[in-house]
Write an enzyme that holds these catalytic residues in place. Structure first.
Site, short mmCIF file in Angstrom:
data_model
loop_
_atom_site.label_atom_id
_atom_site.label_comp_id
_atom_site.label_asym_id
_atom_site.label_seq_id
_atom_site.Cartn_x
_atom_site.Cartn_y
_atom_site.Cartn_z
N ASP A 60 5.67 21.83 16.81
CA ASP A 60 6.44 21.86 15.29
C ASP A 60 7.18 21.14 15.09
OD1 ASP A 60 4.63 23.65 14.24
OD2 ASP A 60 6.29 24.48 12.94
N ASP A 109 -3.71 -20.33 -13.23
CA ASP A 109 -4.87 -20.39 -12.28
C ASP A 109 -4.72 -19.18 -11.79
OD1 ASP A 109 -1.85 -20.73 -11.89
OD2 ASP A 109 -2.56 -18.86 -10.02
N GLY A 123 -8.86 -18.40 -7.07
CA GLY A 123 -10.08 -18.23 -8.10
C GLY A 123 -11.54 -19.57 -7.57
N LEU A 124 -11.29 -20.25 -7.05
CA LEU A 124 -11.74 -21.52 -6.82
C LEU A 124 -13.46 -20.99 -5.96
CD1 LEU A 124 -10.00 -24.71 -7.84
CD2 LEU A 124 -12.37 -23.41 -9.10
#
Lengths: 433, 539
Positions: B36, B287, B422-423
């Protein structure tokens, strides 16, 4: 051509050295940890721990990272319904195994692995395995062993697993020609090197145990000679001997010297002519020496302190002392198997302190007093020691890396040189906060 | 018995260790078998703590079971006291020791140690890590602050005129997800508002600090998973109110300020000037338009899952398509949140169930734990980690809180990072056949090392159920290519057209098309079905 290394005369070494036996807090893993490498070695086997959430958490944490190819291990977590008798633990186990085998029909060998809780509540996993074996006959073989912490320490889990597998080995045909059985889990690439080398010596009948698939179990019989690749396999050897096999006594295949002596012991048992033996291994020895030499400069004269962990401590200390010139101050091991390690003890430098078992607090006191240059220890101790300025090497890496044999001797030395190398590179960081 | 491959939480005594390790001068004596002690490495390796957790284990073995394990415990406790000289001690049992019923509390009491000793009863076969941490913290607070509590029902004296308002911060532990940085962020926020932080506990607190918890005017509960029961007790014993708002996200941070301002009797408008975040403007800027309606699946502990879902919906403009937690103790809160987003909550600690749900939902982003990071990686879905269980990567060298104003900035950066910009997304959509836009290509800012693993690419018709099952590594009875009654089949031409859709929306397109086909009784999905489905569901 160099002569084969000879054993040292008997008046040196640690053969009769006293051993410091301690009982106290043991900072070691339990035998369940072995599942981390065993489940990758035997590719159609599955390890089902019957235990608690702690067991599941241990295996997941001990690997340091979670291995996220679908694991071939799982835990059947005992809950309070099982303990209160509200659910029949055996019915529950049957249900869990059924679900598991439905999910993984590719599993041909299932180990029920006992844990501390299953041992304490006396859940009879041997009978359960027999029953489940009957239920899934023809499809999956079901065996059991215990990896519990109350009975096994770290690598002893592998010993228990292999011992459980020995009765499954087919019997060698009566009067079969002598065969060599290499026993213990090592990296596949190392195992292949060993098999290739022995075959090149003319020992054609050679196999490794455990096999990579459960369908490839090697036969065993009175003409089987067992050569251990790992030092922690006492029970497995006992079981193999009960099947008539005979153990070849040898040091373990760490370093150029260890591997040479190990191979020579087998070669002698199979009456391989000396010139053939040397012809086969000499190029490998040469490579091993070259591989090791690179690190001698870093390691020679440095002192080393081993905390108990994998039972590899003695062979490793012997390698580091004799081939790299290190000074072992204390070699701790969880369990000292005198018979299997007799040859190792002979080779260990006189005056090395041997300790068996552990009281971690006292051992830390001794370690701080001894001020070794490097400490080999488990993951729980390494960073706290580093924070106190002591260089460490995690012992678990020695179990998880290909370190056996000639072509890995340099890699093994490098594992010990790396912490020094790193400290040297980061010298400018000393004292930085 | 429960079949478990990976667990989200450890056993309850690991929760107790998180509290013991967080405290400064407390030692935990744990009756436990050999093995343990693995739990030490969670702290020294994952969190990289430079000290061992203050835990002594009895590490009994089989041979001790026949003898006197109780004596072993007493010796361990006595020696731990002599060696470590703690100001207080916790004693308890791990799962195996619980079965041998040695009564650590009674044994420790018999030692008559000159320090407070708190007995922990943590039922290992019912409860888990977070519960164990909460129970331990509660018992420690009660044990050490209890003697200083006024008689029950004594009204709390009003704060002296001119005295600075004060609070405690409750909940941060060792191995906590970003607790280190959250505490720094929230502490400086409270101080900027003019509130004195008396005690942070358990992280960094001494036994003496716990004893004086009742002195502060109120408590700030950062992590209900670990601090709720202690805060409830402090409320009852000392009349201390506590905060309910978890300051994750810019909006919740504002609400948190309002809540503490009210508790501290400070003017809210003034308090609100204490700080701000860039994230709200970044999110509103054009954006970020491409983030609109991204389908997100959220999974974690209750508090982080609920908070992340809210931030995803209200501060990123995402659509929450699934939410769940492994903390059964917080199922109610997560179900309430799920209702808000019109989805069904997934309350489970079975990682396979979570994987199946992610495979079924085909989200565009997963906000989860390290487990979901692996699930997402396998399914080729971007992922950000928002919750424990922790991993070495969750202890970054840099300052990276999840809470407060800086936390909101961190969330913005870390959740947007795994997404396609995004683009770039548009170009990929327009010129699918460009040889460099293959499915294995990762977003340009993620570098070469992070190529996406291929989701299963069916050669033959395949059903959603099978795809999910395959992804989850589950064998299904029907081999691929065989017709399953009631499940639509893809025609070759439609299948090829599906392949032209960028991978990050392909899953959604496939799912929508199949749903459309099922709902309209279409057995064979053709090119027309694909576009009819597109028109039906919109983007």
């Amino acid at each position: 051509m160099n002569a084969v290394v000879e054993f040292r005369p008997r008046d040196a070494g640690c053969g009769d050295a006293p051993v410091l036996r301690e009982r106290g807090q043991r900072e070691v893993f339990c035998g369940l940890t072995g599942i981390i490498w065993l489940h990758r070695k035997i590719q159609d086997a599955f390890f089902l721990v019957v235990g608690s959430r702690t067991c599941a958490h241990l295996i997941q944490s001990a690997a340091g990272v979670m291995i996220f190819a679908e694991p071939r291990f799982a835990t059947a977590i005992i809950d309070d319904r099982d303990l209160a008798g509200l659910a029949d633990a055996n019915d529950e186990l049957d249900r869990v195994v059924g679900r598991l085998l439905d999910r993984r029909p590719d599993i041909k060998l299932l180990f029920l692995v006992g844990s501390c809780p299953s041992e304490v509540i006396k859940l009879d996993l041997h009978r359960a395995a027999e029953r489940l074996d009957g239920l899934h006959r023809g499809r999956t073989r079901v065996l059991n062993y215990s990896g519990s912490g109350i009975e096994t320490t770290f690598t002893q889990g592998e010993d228990a697993c292999l011992a459980a597998l020995v009765p499954e080995l087919p019997a060698a045909a009566p009067g079969a020609a002598p065969d060599l059985l290499l026993v213990g889990t090592v990296a596949d690439i190392v195992e292949d090197q060993f098999l290739r080398t022995f075959r090149a010596m003319g020992i054609e009948r050679v196999a490794a145990f455990p096999p990579r698939r459960s369908s490839e179990l090697p036969a065993v019989g009175p003409n089987t000679r067992v050569l251990l690749m790992q030092p922690f396999l006492g029970d497995t050897v006992r079981m193999l001997e009960a099947r008539g096999a005979k153990r070849i006594a040898a040091p373990f295949p760490f370093g150029e010297e260890g591997t040479t002596l190990w191979m020579r012991a087998a070669a002698d048992a199979f009456r391989v002519p000396t010139n053939r033996f040397e012809q086969v291994i000499e190029p490998q020895r040469e490579r091993a020496r070259a591989g090791i030499a690179r690190y001698r400069e870093v390691l020679a004269g440095r002192s080393i302190f081993f905390f108990p962990d994998s039972q590899l401590e003695l062979p490793l200390a012997r390698f580091l002392a004799r081939e790299l010139g290190m000074r072992p101050l204390e070699v701790g091991t969880p369990y000292l198997h005198r018979q299997l390690l007799a040859e190792e003890l002979e080779l260990l430098p006189e005056g090395t302190r041997l300790s068996e078992g552990q009281d971690v607090e006292r051992q830390l006191d001794r370690c701080h007093e001894a001020r070794p240059d490097i400490v080999v220890c488990g993951l729980g101790l390494a960073n706290p020691l580093e924070a106190r300025g002591i260089t460490t090497k995690w012992s678990i890496e020695l179990v998880f890396s290909p370190v056996h044999g000639f072509d890995q001797a340099g890699d093994l030395a490098e594992l010990f040189a790396r912490p020094f190398n790193r400290r040297e590179r980061l010298k400018a960081l000393e004292g930085q906060v | 018995m429960q079949l478990t491959l990976w667990t989200y939480e450890g056993p309850p005594h690991v929760g107790a260790m998180r509290v013991a390790t967080a405290l400064e001068d407390v030692h935990y004596v744990l009756h436990a078998p050999q093995g343990d002690t693995y739990a030490d490495l969670l702290f020294t390796m994952i969190e990289r703590l430079p000290k061992r957790p203050p835990v002594t284990y009895t590490t009994f073995q089989a041979r001790d079971l026949g003898g006197d394990t109780a004596e072993l415990f007493k010796n361990a406790a006595r020696e731990a006291h002599e060696r470590f000289k703690p100001a207080a001690m916790m004693v308890g049992a791990s799962c195996t020791a619980e079965l041998i019923q040695d009564d650590p509390g009674g044994l420790a009491a018999a030692l008559d140690l000159p320090i407070p000793v708190v007995t922990l009863e943590l039922p290992s076969y019912q409860k888990k890590e977070n519960w164990g941490a909460a129970e331990t913290f509660y018992q420690m607070v009660r044990g050490l602050a209890g003697p200083h509590a006024p008689a029950l029902g004594t009204p709390r004296a009003p704060r002296a005129d001119g005295a600075r308002p004060s609070c405690n911060i409750l909940g941060p532990t060792a191995l906590g997800f970003r607790h280190r940085d959250d505490v720094r962020e929230i502490r400086s926020l409270l101080e900027a508002i003019g509130i004195e932080v008396r005690v942070v506990a358990p992280q960094g607190a001494t036994a003496a600090d716990l004893a004086r918890l009742g002195e502060a005017d109120f408590n700030v509960v950062l992590y209900p998973e670990t601090a709720q029961s202690a805060a409830n007790w402090l409320h009852r014993a000392f009349g201390q109110p506590f905060t309910r708002t978890i300051p994750i996200g810019a909006i919740a941070t504002r609400e948190f300020i309002a809540e503490v301002a009210a508790l501290a009797s400070i003017d809210n408008d003034t308090a609100q000037t204490a700080g701000g975040s860039r994230a709200p403007w970044y999110s509103r800027s054009v954006d970020s338009t491409y983030l609109t309606g991204k389908r997100v699946f959220v999974f974690g502990d209750g508090t982080h899952a609920v908070a992340a879902a809210r931030v995803a919906a209200e501060e990123f403009g995402f659509s929450v398509v699934g939410i769940g937690t492994y903390s059964r103790e917080f199922a109610r809160e997560v179900r309430a949140a799920a209702e808000k987003y019109g989805v069904e909550a997934l309350i489970t600690d079975d990682y396979l169930e979570v994987e199946a749900r992610v495979a079924e939902l085909q989200p565009e982003l997963v906000l989860g734990t390290q487990m979901e990071r692996h699930i997402a990686k396998r399914l080729g879905v971007p992922c950000a980690v928002i919750s424990a269980p922790v991993h070495v990567q969750d202890f970054p060298a840099r300052y990276a809180p999840q809470m407060g104003f800086e936390g909101a900035n961190v969330l913005f950066d870390t959740w947007v990072h795994p997404l396609m910009m995004g683009l770039e997304e548009h170009l990929l959509g327009m010129f699918r056949e460009d040889f460099e836009f293959h499915d294995g290509a990762a977003a340009s800012h993620l570098g070469h090392g992070s190529a996406r693993p291929q989701p299963p690419q069916p050669e033959s018709p395949i059903t959603v159920g099978e795809a999910a099952a395959m992804a989850a590594g589950i064998a299904t009875s029907a081999p691929a290519g065989e017709l399953v009654p009631g499940e639509p089949v893809w025609a070759g031409e439609a299948q090829r057209e599906l392949g032209k859709i960028p991978f990050f929306v392909r899953g959604k397109a496939k799912r929508n098309t199949e749903r459309y086909a099922s709902e309209h009784g279409v057995g064979l999905i053709t090119l027309e079905t694909l576009y009819e489905a597109k028109a039906h569901f919109g983007r």
